[in-house]
Design a protein around this motif. Structure first.
Motif, short mmCIF file in Angstrom:
data_model
loop_
_atom_site.label_atom_id
_atom_site.label_comp_id
_atom_site.label_asym_id
_atom_site.label_seq_id
_atom_site.Cartn_x
_atom_site.Cartn_y
_atom_site.Cartn_z
N PHE A 84 0.81 -1.22 0.00
CA PHE A 84 0.00 0.00 0.00
C PHE A 84 0.84 1.28 0.00
CE2 PHE A 84 -3.81 -2.44 0.78
CZ PHE A 84 -4.82 -1.62 0.28
N GLU A 85 2.17 1.15 0.15
CA GLU A 85 3.01 2.35 0.10
C GLU A 85 3.51 2.61 -1.32
OE1 GLU A 85 6.98 4.44 2.05
OE2 GLU A 85 6.55 2.33 2.48
N CYS A 86 4.24 1.67 -1.89
CA CYS A 86 4.83 1.90 -3.21
C CYS A 86 3.91 1.52 -4.36
CB CYS A 86 6.16 1.17 -3.32
SG CYS A 86 6.05 -0.64 -3.29
N ARG A 87 2.82 0.80 -4.07
CA ARG A 87 1.90 0.35 -5.13
C ARG A 87 0.45 0.62 -4.73
NH1 ARG A 87 2.54 -5.62 -6.55
NH2 ARG A 87 1.32 -4.89 -8.33
N ARG A 88 0.19 1.82 -4.30
CA ARG A 88 -1.13 2.13 -3.74
C ARG A 88 -2.27 1.85 -4.72
NH1 ARG A 88 -3.16 4.37 0.66
NH2 ARG A 88 -1.05 4.75 1.44
N ASP A 89 -2.12 2.25 -5.98
CA ASP A 89 -3.19 2.03 -6.95
C ASP A 89 -3.48 0.55 -7.12
OD1 ASP A 89 -3.51 4.73 -7.34
OD2 ASP A 89 -2.40 4.79 -9.25
N ASP A 90 -2.42 -0.26 -7.30
CA ASP A 90 -2.62 -1.71 -7.45
C ASP A 90 -3.20 -2.32 -6.18
OD1 ASP A 90 -1.66 -1.78 -10.04
OD2 ASP A 90 0.39 -2.29 -9.44
N ALA A 91 -2.74 -1.83 -5.03
CA ALA A 91 -3.24 -2.36 -3.75
C ALA A 91 -4.73 -2.08 -3.60
CB ALA A 91 -2.46 -1.75 -2.60
N ASN A 92 -5.14 -0.87 -3.97
CA ASN A 92 -6.57 -0.53 -3.89
C ASN A 92 -7.40 -1.34 -4.88
OD1 ASN A 92 -6.60 1.39 -1.77
ND2 ASN A 92 -5.85 2.99 -3.15
N LYS A 93 -6.86 -1.54 -6.08
CA LYS A 93 -7.57 -2.35 -7.08
C LYS A 93 -7.70 -3.79 -6.59
CE LYS A 93 -6.07 0.34 -11.12
NZ LYS A 93 -5.19 0.33 -12.31
N PHE A 94 -6.64 -4.31 -6.00
CA PHE A 94 -6.70 -5.68 -5.51
C PHE A 94 -7.69 -5.81 -4.36
CE2 PHE A 94 -5.22 -8.96 -2.49
CZ PHE A 94 -5.48 -10.07 -3.28
N LYS A 95 -7.67 -4.85 -3.43
CA LYS A 95 -8.60 -4.91 -2.31
C LYS A 95 -10.04 -4.85 -2.81
CE LYS A 95 -9.89 -2.74 2.08
NZ LYS A 95 -9.64 -1.64 3.03
N THR A 189 -7.60 -15.17 -3.19
CA THR A 189 -6.90 -14.44 -4.25
C THR A 189 -7.41 -14.85 -5.62
OG1 THR A 189 -4.93 -14.23 -2.86
CG2 THR A 189 -4.64 -13.94 -5.23
N VAL A 190 -7.64 -16.14 -5.82
CA VAL A 190 -8.24 -16.62 -7.07
C VAL A 190 -9.59 -15.95 -7.28
CG1 VAL A 190 -9.15 -18.63 -8.27
CG2 VAL A 190 -7.02 -18.82 -6.99
N ASN A 191 -10.37 -15.83 -6.21
CA ASN A 191 -11.67 -15.17 -6.31
C ASN A 191 -11.51 -13.71 -6.72
OD1 ASN A 191 -12.87 -17.55 -5.49
ND2 ASN A 191 -13.09 -16.92 -3.35
N ALA A 192 -10.44 -13.06 -6.22
CA ALA A 192 -10.18 -11.67 -6.60
C ALA A 192 -9.82 -11.57 -8.08
CB ALA A 192 -9.05 -11.10 -5.74
N PHE A 193 -9.07 -12.55 -8.60
CA PHE A 193 -8.78 -12.58 -10.03
C PHE A 193 -10.07 -12.73 -10.84
CE2 PHE A 193 -4.29 -14.62 -9.36
CZ PHE A 193 -3.86 -13.45 -8.75
N SER A 194 -10.93 -13.61 -10.38
CA SER A 194 -12.22 -13.81 -11.08
C SER A 194 -13.07 -12.55 -11.04
CB SER A 194 -12.99 -14.98 -10.43
OG SER A 194 -12.32 -16.21 -10.62
N ALA A 195 -12.87 -11.73 -10.00
CA ALA A 195 -13.65 -10.50 -9.84
C ALA A 195 -13.03 -9.31 -10.57
CB ALA A 195 -13.80 -10.17 -8.37
N GLY A 196 -11.90 -9.54 -11.27
CA GLY A 196 -11.39 -8.47 -12.10
C GLY A 196 -9.93 -8.07 -11.98
N TYR A 197 -9.22 -8.56 -10.94
CA TYR A 197 -7.81 -8.18 -10.81
C TYR A 197 -6.97 -9.10 -11.69
CZ TYR A 197 -3.42 -6.50 -8.93
OH TYR A 197 -2.17 -5.94 -8.81
N LEU A 198 -6.19 -8.51 -12.59
CA LEU A 198 -5.32 -9.29 -13.47
C LEU A 198 -3.87 -9.04 -13.08
CD1 LEU A 198 -5.06 -11.16 -15.95
CD2 LEU A 198 -4.84 -9.08 -17.35
N PRO A 199 -3.19 -10.04 -12.53
CA PRO A 199 -1.80 -9.84 -12.13
C PRO A 199 -0.86 -9.76 -13.32
CG PRO A 199 -2.39 -12.14 -11.87
CD PRO A 199 -3.65 -11.42 -12.27
N GLN A 200 0.28 -9.11 -13.12
CA GLN A 200 1.31 -9.05 -14.16
C GLN A 200 1.90 -10.44 -14.33
OE1 GLN A 200 4.88 -9.17 -13.15
NE2 GLN A 200 5.49 -9.31 -15.31
N MET A 201 2.06 -10.86 -15.60
CA MET A 201 2.62 -12.17 -15.92
C MET A 201 3.65 -12.00 -17.03
SD MET A 201 -0.98 -14.33 -16.02
CE MET A 201 -1.88 -13.00 -16.86
N THR A 202 4.70 -12.80 -17.00
CA THR A 202 5.76 -12.67 -18.01
C THR A 202 5.58 -13.60 -19.19
OG1 THR A 202 7.18 -14.24 -16.83
CG2 THR A 202 7.43 -11.91 -16.29
N VAL A 203 4.41 -14.22 -19.34
CA VAL A 203 4.16 -15.08 -20.50
C VAL A 203 3.77 -14.23 -21.70
CG1 VAL A 203 3.54 -17.10 -19.16
CG2 VAL A 203 1.77 -15.44 -19.73
#
Length: 203
Positions: A84-95, A189-203
């Motif tokens: 929540f300090e260095c990645r506040r936007d991503d942290a809020n989106k994930f929450k 966390t899987v449920n959060a992905f299903s609800a719209g959070y897309l993590p960064q992936m190197t594929v």
């Protein structure tokens, strides 16, 4: 070579491969830069490699232990979440996605992130220090989820399974087929992905 890279099982391993993210579980190392424990805090976070010009000597005495991840999907599988300090936007989106994907807990936007960390901690490691997993139909899993096949971690992304290695994902990917699989990424966390959070992936 230091023991400071994390795999999708949450294990802290030694490898020459570099990571795209840095993580924190508290101070895990001793004065000789040797890992003494798998975690100290229940808040396992994922941070930017660079933030406000700060510089750290890796595994300095008395400070938190720097851990590194291939990508954000790997960090989530291990049980981490955005800082929540260095990645506040991503942290809020994930929450926001976590709350949407896990309504059964009765949490809302005012709920402290520590409450979510408590849930995640129960889902990532048991009282004996073993990785917690669960079974789910492969075809219902969202992008960014890690599963286990014959003991090896595979990333679900774009209707394919990608075998994880410390240096990156092996090619080609395998097709996603219906059937029960063992999931490494914590359930909420899987449920959060299903609800719209897309993590960064190197594929």
């Amino acid at each position: 070579m230091l023991q400071n890279r994390v795999n999708p099982h949450g294990d802290i391993i030694k490898t020459n491969a570099r990571g795209a993210w840095i993580g924190n579980r508290g101070q895990l190392h001793g004065n000789t830069k040797t890992i003494l424990r798998p975690f100290k805090l229940k808040a396992w976070i994922t941070c930017l490699l660079q933030f406000k010009g700060r510089h750290r000597e890796v595994m300095s005495p008395g400070l938190w232990t720097e851990l590194f991840f291939l990508d954000e999907a790997t960090a989530f599988a291990a049980g981490h979440r955005p800082c929540f300090e260095c990645r506040r936007d991503d942290a809020n989106k994930f929450k926001t996605a976590w709350l949407k994907g896990n309504p059964g807990y009765g949490f809302d936007n005012k709920t402290a992130i520590g409450k979510i960390d408590e849930i995640t901690h129960q889902e990532r490691i048991d009282k004996n220090g073993n990785k917690v997993t669960f079974d789910e139909d492969l075809q219902g899993l969202p992008n960014g989820t890690f599963i286990q096949v014959n003991g090896e971690p595979y990333l679900v992304a774009n209707n394919q399974l990608h075998h994880w290695t410390p240096a990156g994902y092996e090619k080609p990917g395998l097709p996603v087929k219906p059937g029960l699989v063992t999931v490494l990424t914590p359930r909420s966390t899987v449920n959060a992905f299903s609800a719209g959070y897309l993590p960064q992936m190197t594929v």
